[in-house]
Scaffold this active site. Structure first.
Site: not given
Ligand code: AMP
Length: 278
Positions: A34, A30
């Site tokens: 997140h 995270l």
């Molecule tokens: P992930 O763990 O990469 O699958 O991401 C989980 C959630 O966090 C997904 O909805 C992503 O779009 C969101 N997320 C990841 N990186 C960012 C970021 N830099 N800004 C906003 N949301 C993010």
């Protein structure tokens, strides 16, 4: 904080909760991106649930499933500090037990861009997200605009399958120099990290031209492409200027809003990013 590993435990905890649950699905490792989703969920719901699951079904055979960064203890400490009450952390055989064979097939919005370069990716995303929704039964689920196509694919699924929840989309959180936060940024060495600003720099140049009145999709795409190609450590996968809803590629004069999106390889790391022009 309840940390549960099976669907039965997840349902049990969920049944004890009165009021609305805001749900943030993640693959862990995270970061502040997140955490912003968690804070939105906390502000708008009685309870917050987070899942941590690196979903094998959304990785291709030559992708980074095995190498994907993981640090459960660090993640749990971060969530505890944010006041999250409920974490679902299943293993792959809980989500995909022996004999599992039912998948969700997304439609046209999953075909271009990431869908074209990562066959089966959004089938894996939709399937796991549907399963997580069934286990957690949230009133609202929070996703980042960072994964712009994923948001559109999931919204479509929720609508088409009459899933009883709202999808809330949260803007991308960036580092001070503009690099979008991502668990995969940890793969970058120092030189690669410096090179990675070419993604946001390209989009910002196109945005400036857009603000000055440029509306030709091919010109805007070229501006971004040239910025990426000028960075020796970057290998361009694609740059797209597409309709911001359907994600159909645009050519010539743009009416309405457009989404710039791209994937770029820097060393072994594949980075994606996007920006809306409106
Ligand atoms: P992930 O763990 O990469 O699958 O991401 C989980 C959630 O966090 C997904 O909805 C992503 O779009 C969101 N997320 C990841 N990186 C960012 C970021 N830099 N800004 C906003 N949301 C993010």
């Amino acid at each position: 904080m309840h940390v549960v590993h099976t669907v039965a435990e997840c349902r049990h905890i969920r049944a004890l909760l009165r009021g609305s649950v805001g749900f943030v699905p993640t693959m862990g490792y995270l970061h502040e991106g997140h955490m912003i989703l968690v804070r939105h969920a906390r502000a708008e719901n009685d309870h917050v649930a987070v899942s941590i699951f690196v979903n094998p079904a959304q990785f291709g055979p030559n992708e980074d499933f095995a190498a994907y960064p993981r640090d459960l203890n660090r993640d749990l400490a971060m969530l505890e500090r944010e006041g999250v009450g409920f974490v679902f952390n299943p293993s792959p055989d809980v989500v995909y037990p022996k004999g599992f064979e039912t998948y969700i097939v997304p439609g046209a919005v999953a075909e271009p861009l990431e869908g074209e370069r990562r066959p089966g990716h959004f089938r894996g995303v939709d399937t796991v997200v549907a399963k997580l929704f069934n286990a957690v039964q949230p009133a609202r689920a929070y996703f980042g605009e960072k994964d712009a196509q994923q948001v559109r694919v999931i919204k479509r699924m929720v609508k088409d399958l009459d899933m009883p929840l709202d999808v809330v989309v949260v803007p991308t959180v960036r580092e001070a120099d503009g690099l979008a936060m991502s668990s995969r940024n940890v793969y970058l060495n120092q030189r690669e990290r410096a090179a990675a600003v070419c993604l946001i720099n390209g989009m910002r140049l196109a945005q400036q031209r857009w603000q000055q009145g440029e509306r030709d999709a091919d010109t805007l795409r070229n501006i971004v492409e040239q910025t990426i190609r000028a960075e020796p450590l970057a290998i361009l996968d694609y740059v797209s200027i597409a309709d911001s809803e359907s994600l159909k590629e645009l050519h010539g004069h743009i009416e309405g809003a457009a989404l710039i999106s791209m994937a770029v390889r820097i060393g072994k790391t594949r980075l994606i990013d996007n920006m809306t022009l409106e």
